[in-house]
Design a protein around this motif. Sequence first.
Motif, short mmCIF file in Angstrom:
data_model
loop_
_atom_site.label_atom_id
_atom_site.label_comp_id
_atom_site.label_asym_id
_atom_site.label_seq_id
_atom_site.Cartn_x
_atom_site.Cartn_y
_atom_site.Cartn_z
N ILE A 20 -13.22 20.91 11.24
CA ILE A 20 -13.15 20.86 12.70
C ILE A 20 -14.55 20.96 13.29
N LYS A 21 -15.33 21.90 12.79
CA LYS A 21 -16.70 22.06 13.29
C LYS A 21 -17.54 20.84 12.94
N ALA A 22 -17.37 20.31 11.73
CA ALA A 22 -18.15 19.15 11.31
C ALA A 22 -17.84 17.93 12.16
N VAL A 74 0.86 -1.19 0.00
CA VAL A 74 0.00 0.00 0.00
C VAL A 74 0.89 1.24 0.00
N ARG A 75 0.73 2.08 -1.00
CA ARG A 75 1.62 3.26 -1.15
C ARG A 75 1.07 4.47 -0.40
N THR A 76 -0.25 4.61 -0.40
CA THR A 76 -0.84 5.82 0.18
C THR A 76 -2.11 5.48 0.95
N VAL A 77 -2.23 6.01 2.16
CA VAL A 77 -3.49 5.97 2.91
C VAL A 77 -3.94 7.42 3.11
N LEU A 78 -5.12 7.72 2.63
CA LEU A 78 -5.62 9.10 2.70
C LEU A 78 -6.87 9.18 3.56
N HIS A 79 -6.95 10.21 4.37
CA HIS A 79 -8.16 10.53 5.12
C HIS A 79 -8.66 11.88 4.60
N ILE A 80 -9.90 11.92 4.19
CA ILE A 80 -10.43 13.19 3.68
C ILE A 80 -11.40 13.86 4.66
N GLN A 81 -11.50 13.28 5.85
CA GLN A 81 -12.18 13.92 6.97
C GLN A 81 -11.34 13.68 8.22
N LEU A 82 -11.50 14.53 9.22
CA LEU A 82 -10.73 14.34 10.46
C LEU A 82 -11.14 13.04 11.13
N PRO A 83 -10.19 12.26 11.61
CA PRO A 83 -10.52 11.04 12.36
C PRO A 83 -11.03 11.39 13.74
N GLU A 84 -11.61 10.39 14.41
CA GLU A 84 -12.18 10.60 15.74
C GLU A 84 -11.10 10.76 16.80
N ASN A 85 -9.99 10.03 16.63
CA ASN A 85 -8.90 10.11 17.60
C ASN A 85 -7.59 9.70 16.93
N ILE A 86 -6.48 10.02 17.59
CA ILE A 86 -5.16 9.71 17.04
C ILE A 86 -4.93 8.20 16.99
N GLU A 87 -5.47 7.46 17.96
CA GLU A 87 -5.30 6.01 17.96
C GLU A 87 -5.83 5.39 16.67
N ASN A 88 -7.05 5.75 16.30
CA ASN A 88 -7.63 5.21 15.06
C ASN A 88 -6.85 5.66 13.84
N TYR A 89 -6.46 6.93 13.85
CA TYR A 89 -5.72 7.46 12.69
C TYR A 89 -4.40 6.72 12.52
N TYR A 90 -3.70 6.51 13.63
CA TYR A 90 -2.40 5.84 13.56
C TYR A 90 -2.55 4.42 13.01
N GLN A 91 -3.58 3.71 13.49
CA GLN A 91 -3.78 2.33 13.02
C GLN A 91 -4.13 2.30 11.54
N GLU A 92 -5.02 3.20 11.11
CA GLU A 92 -5.42 3.21 9.70
C GLU A 92 -4.27 3.68 8.80
N GLU A 113 -20.57 16.78 20.03
CA GLU A 113 -21.87 17.36 20.41
C GLU A 113 -22.95 16.30 20.59
N VAL A 114 -22.70 15.08 20.15
CA VAL A 114 -23.69 14.00 20.30
C VAL A 114 -23.38 13.11 21.50
N LEU A 115 -22.40 13.51 22.33
CA LEU A 115 -22.11 12.72 23.53
C LEU A 115 -23.19 12.99 24.59
N PRO A 116 -23.82 11.97 25.12
CA PRO A 116 -24.86 12.18 26.14
C PRO A 116 -24.23 12.55 27.49
N ASP A 117 -24.84 13.47 28.20
CA ASP A 117 -24.40 13.76 29.57
C ASP A 117 -25.28 12.99 30.54
N LYS A 118 -25.03 13.14 31.84
CA LYS A 118 -25.77 12.37 32.85
C LYS A 118 -27.27 12.66 32.78
#
Length: 630
Positions: free
Chosen positions: A335-337, A295-313, A344-349
């Motif tokens: 960033i806003k998206a 695999v020569r190139t791995v591209l993300h065209i949206q921000l990942p949820e966290n660095i852990e997932n990004y690093y693995q992918e 913004e979709v994380l439920p609070d108590k």
Amino acid sequence: MQQALDILKKYWQHDSFRDPQDKIIQTVLEGNDAFALMPTGGGKSICFQVPAMIKDGLCLVISPLVALMKDQVQNLEKRNIKAIALTGSLSVNEISDLLDNCRFGNYKFLYLSPERLQADWIVDRIAALPISLVAVDEAHCVSQWGHDFRPAYLKISALKKHLPQVPFLALTASATERVQKDIVTQLGLTDPVIYKKSFARENIAYMVFETEDKLYRLQQILTKNPGPSIIYVRNRRSCHDVSSQLQSLGFTATFYHGGLKEKEKSANMEAWIKDRVQVIVATNAFGMGIDKPNVRTVLHIQLPENIENYYQEAGRAGRNGQKAYAVLLATKSDIKATQSQFIEVLPDKKFLKEVYLKLNTFLQIAYGEGMDQVYPFNFNDFCHKYKFPAVKTFNALQFLDRQGILTMSKEFTEKVHIQFIIPSKEVVRYVSLNPGDEEAILTILRNYTGIFEMETALNTSLITRAAKISEADLIGMLHKLEQKGVISLRTLGNDSSLAFNEVREDEHTINRVSKFLEQQNLIKVGQFNSVVHYATDDSRCKSRLILEYFDEVTTADCGICSYCVAKKRQPKSPVEIATAIIELLKEADLNSRDIETKLELTAQETIFALELLLENDKIKINAYNQYTVT
């Protein structure tokens, strides 16, 4: 270690181990517990599969990923190694039969999810099996500080008490220092030997580019680097859209996501694996168990949820040791998206409590009752009745599921699936003849662009609200469209169910788990901020930013990331650039993209020079939106 090498050659056709595979295997064979932090592509499965083949008895593999379990079982069976996985909705009798097979059928590997260990009778049955090794994959899930905490993993330490003489091997590809220590503690590992492989991938150039026109940038990158590529997107619709756009530009491309039928998944995967197509556009459902070395190139065209997932992918690039690229294309609006989608979709108590109370009311569960009961459940009806936002509600129910309070069925959010099987122009003709169906059909077409190419799960609440019709009328219309041959339709009715694992105790239940919710929300916000920092910090080496996130300190820049390349590049003066542009435009009129490409400029350099030339009337824009010399 000669026996281990012989096993490796016989079953896996490799002549040598990667560091530190051989050391981990030796530790396990000596009967000691071990913890292995091996980044993506390090060959974690070999570390328990090889010693399991040497030792008498059965290797128990605990993994949260059904797809990975199935993939590993299939790969072992291809090598004539007997393996079994407790996946799917199995009855007590079916599980019992499979465990009997493990005991008397000469099996070498038993895969199961940590949730299975919540049943005491399964733990008792496992304790009676000839277990020679316990491998805990994705071990970071045991830590409340990890990026994917699963409370069921906490049950594994109880299993260790049943198997005191059996070595335990914990494996993970991504964990900070804090999470590493928590894994050892929570799993109850006994004086484990710790193996850490550096997170550094010297052959991967981490590139971050700010660009508004991502498709054009993709075209540039894939043309310059024509090797096999993965493009990660966030949803199924984007898989189809981006793949089609790339095909229209002349690239060979396919797609992969969780909504495809198994036959189509396999066909698309095989086309990419065998290099019949250059690009596979995929959601994060793609990648588990994939080891394509070139695999020569791995591209993300949206921000990942966290660095852990990004690093693995990103780490799926360059496993053959050749130079490869991990590219993130971002804009400020991303960033806003991303914040909207993940934070913004994380439920609070307060919201969690409201959902739990309304859920008991909806299912008519009295206080102190409900334990071990299974209830048919319509998620869309529940959200619609109480005016709950769907994603936030699903996250709340998923949290209750992961805390073991209830269990959601797998087909939870999918109720109605359709695909248009006539051309779009025929749909327009149908609408003109049936104006009463127009608003609902147009709402579907507006929200599901890939619905002519694939079977699509509909959010019926979204459609009924937008089209101002009842759900019964919508379902009736869909059945009519099916009868007329306009669509294929698959309805699952009350397809989902909820099983309650505890009695209803209202505030006591929520108060007991809310501290974990608040803690996990803080972790997710922190992880999101780390992603934003990685994407926007243009003053640091990108590789060092990733290493520092995982608490690995280095003083040297990588020399090949987007920051390092830009730092080495000699800046050109605006006058020098403007002169070069004038000379270029004397040969032909060009647009800004062509100028940027031909002169190898940055977008900022190009725009500044063009504005300078326009202000001084050296160039003008023609009718084709090209620049021409005045």
